[in-house]
Design an enzyme around this catalytic site. Structure first.
Site, PDB file in Angstrom:
ATOM      1  N   CYS A 156      33.864 -23.411 -18.870  1.00 46.90           N
ATOM      2  CA  CYS A 156      32.521 -23.394 -19.334  1.00 46.90           C
ATOM      3  C   CYS A 156      31.546 -22.484 -18.694  1.00 46.90           C
ATOM      4  O   CYS A 156      31.906 -21.212 -18.356  1.00 46.90           O
ATOM      5  CB  CYS A 156      31.934 -24.718 -19.614  1.00 46.90           C
ATOM      6  SG  CYS A 156      30.411 -24.702 -20.579  1.00 46.90           S
ATOM      7  N   HIS A 157      30.599 -22.786 -18.034  1.00 46.06           N
ATOM      8  CA  HIS A 157      29.619 -22.151 -17.386  1.00 46.06           C
ATOM      9  C   HIS A 157      30.254 -21.905 -15.954  1.00 46.06           C
ATOM     10  O   HIS A 157      29.373 -20.975 -14.930  1.00 46.06           O
ATOM     11  CB  HIS A 157      28.326 -22.790 -17.002  1.00 46.06           C
ATOM     12  CG  HIS A 157      27.376 -22.708 -18.412  1.00 46.06           C
ATOM     13  ND1 HIS A 157      27.796 -23.493 -19.568  1.00 46.06           N
ATOM     14  CD2 HIS A 157      26.565 -21.589 -18.633  1.00 46.06           C
ATOM     15  CE1 HIS A 157      26.785 -23.181 -20.530  1.00 46.06           C
ATOM     16  NE2 HIS A 157      26.208 -22.170 -20.268  1.00 46.06           N
ATOM     17  N   GLY A 158      31.174 -22.401 -15.434  1.00 45.05           N
ATOM     18  CA  GLY A 158      32.037 -21.980 -14.180  1.00 45.05           C
ATOM     19  C   GLY A 158      32.152 -20.461 -14.056  1.00 45.05           C
ATOM     20  O   GLY A 158      32.186 -19.793 -12.864  1.00 45.05           O
TER      21      GLY A 158
END
Length: 199
Positions: free
Chosen positions: A119-121
């Protein structure tokens, strides 16, 4: 199977499932996972957020759990770890401002140790400048971050994952089964399935 030492970098409002599920699942198969957050110690907590897909133009956000850290950020020596996990949520947006976090991520990339980001990693991977020429996935809104960092954003279904060398990425938590399975392969972890016999 050789048990691995895995570092997980989190922060306040990390996505609940993306933190809890890999933290527990990787331990379940025998690995050690240390969850750390900048400026926090073992025993302290980070607040999580549940991101869901309910028909809006982007995800909704609800309060999650208080996730207890089991290691102290300032005591971490990245050389002692075999792999890195970066959950998504809102945490990557602000922990990428911490230079120690950036150096940690760079260490895993430069030493070709396995990295799993979801995801936003990808925001943290982009900030550390470690995805140049790499194929990776993320939450679609992170596409510009990946592109500006020289990576190749791969558009895949929300329950799929992308592997490029030591890097395993996925769009969001519905990909956990695939993402974690691919990460275990990169780690060299094998799981045997045996038929149960009845007497």
């Amino acid at each position: 199977m050789t048990a691995k030492q895995i570092l997980m970098i989190v922060g306040d409002f990390v996505e609940d499932y993306e933190c809890m599920v890999p933290f527990q699942a990787l331990q379940m198969v025998g690995h050690t996972v240390h969850a750390v957050c900048p400026n926090k110690k073992a025993g302290e907590t980070v607040r999580t957020a549940v991101h869901d897909f309910e028909g809006d133009q982007t995800y909704s956000e609800k309060p999650g759990h208080n996730f207890k850290l089991n290691a102290t950020f300032d005591q971490i020596n990245v050389k002692n770890y075999d792999a890195l996990v970066i959950p998504g949520g809102r945490a990557p947006e602000y922990i990428r401002l911490n230079q120690q976090v950036i150096e940690m991520v760079k260490h895993f990339a430069q030493t070709d140790k396995p990295i799993a980001a979801i995801c936003h990693g990808a925001q943290l991977l982009a900030a550390a400048n470690v995805i140049q020429g790499k194929r990776c996935s993320a939450y679609p809104a992170c596409h510009p971050d990946i592109k500006m960092a020289g990576g190749e954003y791969v558009e895949i279904p929300v329950d799929e994952a992308v592997v490029d060398g030591n890097l395993v990425t996925a769009p969001a938590w519905p990909a956990h089964p695939r993402w974690l399975a691919e990460f275990l392969k990169v780690l060299g972890t094998t799981i045997e399935h045996r038929e149960l016999t009845t007497v």
